[in-house]
Design an enzyme around this catalytic site. Structure first.
Site, PDB file in Angstrom:
ATOM      1  N   GLN A  93       0.838  -1.203   0.000  1.00 10.28           N
ATOM      2  CA  GLN A  93       0.000   0.000   0.000  1.00 10.28           C
ATOM      3  C   GLN A  93       0.870   1.249   0.000  1.00 10.28           C
ATOM      4  O   GLN A  93       1.825   1.353   0.778  1.00 10.28           O
ATOM      5  CB  GLN A  93      -0.910  -0.003   1.243  1.00 10.28           C
ATOM      6  CG  GLN A  93      -1.949   1.104   1.224  1.00 10.28           C
ATOM      7  CD  GLN A  93      -2.954   0.987   2.377  1.00 10.28           C
ATOM      8  OE1 GLN A  93      -2.839   0.101   3.226  1.00 10.28           O
ATOM      9  NE2 GLN A  93      -3.922   1.882   2.398  1.00 10.28           N
ATOM     10  N   HIS A  99      -8.799   1.834  -0.604  1.00 13.45           N
ATOM     11  CA  HIS A  99      -9.318   1.870  -1.974  1.00 13.45           C
ATOM     12  C   HIS A  99      -9.255   0.471  -2.581  1.00 13.45           C
ATOM     13  O   HIS A  99      -8.403  -0.333  -2.214  1.00 13.45           O
ATOM     14  CB  HIS A  99      -8.524   2.858  -2.841  1.00 13.45           C
ATOM     15  CG  HIS A  99      -7.045   2.648  -2.799  1.00 13.45           C
ATOM     16  ND1 HIS A  99      -6.264   3.107  -1.754  1.00 13.45           N
ATOM     17  CD2 HIS A  99      -6.197   2.021  -3.641  1.00 13.45           C
ATOM     18  CE1 HIS A  99      -5.012   2.775  -1.961  1.00 13.45           C
ATOM     19  NE2 HIS A  99      -4.930   2.105  -3.104  1.00 13.45           N
ATOM     20  N   HIS A 101      -8.629  -1.462  -6.109  1.00 16.78           N
ATOM     21  CA  HIS A 101      -8.180  -1.382  -7.494  1.00 16.78           C
ATOM     22  C   HIS A 101      -9.064  -2.284  -8.349  1.00 16.78           C
ATOM     23  O   HIS A 101      -9.383  -3.406  -7.931  1.00 16.78           O
ATOM     24  CB  HIS A 101      -6.754  -1.916  -7.648  1.00 16.78           C
ATOM     25  CG  HIS A 101      -5.693  -1.114  -6.979  1.00 16.78           C
ATOM     26  ND1 HIS A 101      -4.837  -0.290  -7.688  1.00 16.78           N
ATOM     27  CD2 HIS A 101      -5.327  -1.017  -5.680  1.00 16.78           C
ATOM     28  CE1 HIS A 101      -3.979   0.275  -6.837  1.00 16.78           C
ATOM     29  NE2 HIS A 101      -4.247  -0.153  -5.620  1.00 16.78           N
TER      30      HIS A 101
HETATM   31  P1  AMP Z   1      -1.772   1.416  -3.408  1.00 15.54           P
HETATM   32  O1  AMP Z   1      -0.395   0.942  -3.672  1.00 15.54           O
HETATM   33  O2  AMP Z   1      -2.771   0.298  -3.318  1.00 15.54           O
HETATM   34  O3  AMP Z   1      -1.829   2.354  -2.213  1.00 15.54           O
HETATM   35  O4  AMP Z   1      -2.207   2.217  -4.687  1.00 15.54           O
HETATM   36  C1  AMP Z   1      -2.214   3.590  -4.806  1.00 15.54           C
HETATM   37  C2  AMP Z   1      -2.529   3.897  -6.243  1.00 15.54           C
HETATM   38  O5  AMP Z   1      -2.896   5.251  -6.340  1.00 15.54           O
HETATM   39  C3  AMP Z   1      -1.351   3.667  -7.196  1.00 15.54           C
HETATM   40  O6  AMP Z   1      -1.727   2.708  -8.183  1.00 15.54           O
HETATM   41  C4  AMP Z   1      -1.116   5.061  -7.788  1.00 15.54           C
HETATM   42  O7  AMP Z   1      -0.746   5.029  -9.149  1.00 15.54           O
HETATM   43  C5  AMP Z   1      -2.463   5.728  -7.582  1.00 15.54           C
HETATM   44  N1  AMP Z   1      -2.423   7.178  -7.496  1.00 15.54           N
HETATM   45  C6  AMP Z   1      -1.586   7.937  -6.741  1.00 15.54           C
HETATM   46  N2  AMP Z   1      -1.842   9.242  -6.923  1.00 15.54           N
HETATM   47  C7  AMP Z   1      -2.856   9.318  -7.818  1.00 15.54           C
HETATM   48  C8  AMP Z   1      -3.573  10.404  -8.424  1.00 15.54           C
HETATM   49  N3  AMP Z   1      -3.292  11.681  -8.155  1.00 15.54           N
HETATM   50  N4  AMP Z   1      -4.544  10.104  -9.310  1.00 15.54           N
HETATM   51  C9  AMP Z   1      -4.840   8.821  -9.602  1.00 15.54           C
HETATM   52  N5  AMP Z   1      -4.217   7.755  -9.064  1.00 15.54           N
HETATM   53  C10 AMP Z   1      -3.234   8.007  -8.190  1.00 15.54           C
END
Ligand code: AMP
Ligand code: ZN
Length: 106
Positions: A93, A99, A101
């Site tokens: 994370q 969230h 995916h």
């Molecule tokens: P996680 O590793 O599950 O916390 O995933 C976080 C996700 O958020 C990653 O896939 C990032 O690419 C995505 N993310 C981070 N900043 C943004 C943003 N401003 N808009 C859209 N996605 C984002």
């Protein structure tokens, strides 16, 4: 709401995204670094850091998040999809606002 949380800033409208859905409880937008042809994130508006922080009071919210996945996947033209919830730094994370995916179009 957490002032230094990027997803809270997106919910507030302070950071632009490619939004695909919004209601009272959720915002859904395309991931900025897509890992598949279609990759979006289902984000509750309530700031909960991780799945580990969820309690019984969040059951309905978590259920609703999962129920949104097939509906929105279909709206993106997907016949099938994968879901993922990373939990904790050791679980991959990066953004500490819970969230889901959704990946498709492999
Ligand atoms: P996680 O590793 O599950 O916390 O995933 C976080 C996700 O958020 C990653 O896939 C990032 O690419 C995505 N993310 C981070 N900043 C943004 C943003 N401003 N808009 C859209 N996605 C984002
Ligand atoms: Zn947040």
């Amino acid at each position: 709401m957490s002032t230094d949380c990027i997803f809270c800033k997106i919910i507030k409208g302070d950071i632009p995204t490619k939004k695909i859905y919004e209601d009272d409880d959720f915002i859904v937008f395309h991931d900025i670094k897509p890992m598949s042809k279609v990759h979006f994130l289902i984000v509750p508006k309530l700031h909960i850091e991780t799945l580990k922080d969820c309690t019984e009071t969040h059951q309905s919210l978590l259920g609703k998040a999962l129920m949104l996945a097939p509906k929105l996947a279909e709206s993106q033209g997907l016949l099938g999809f994968k879901t993922l919830i990373n939990t904790g730094r050791e679980g991959g994370q990066e953004v500490f606002h819970i969230h889901v995916h959704v990946f498709g179009g492999h």
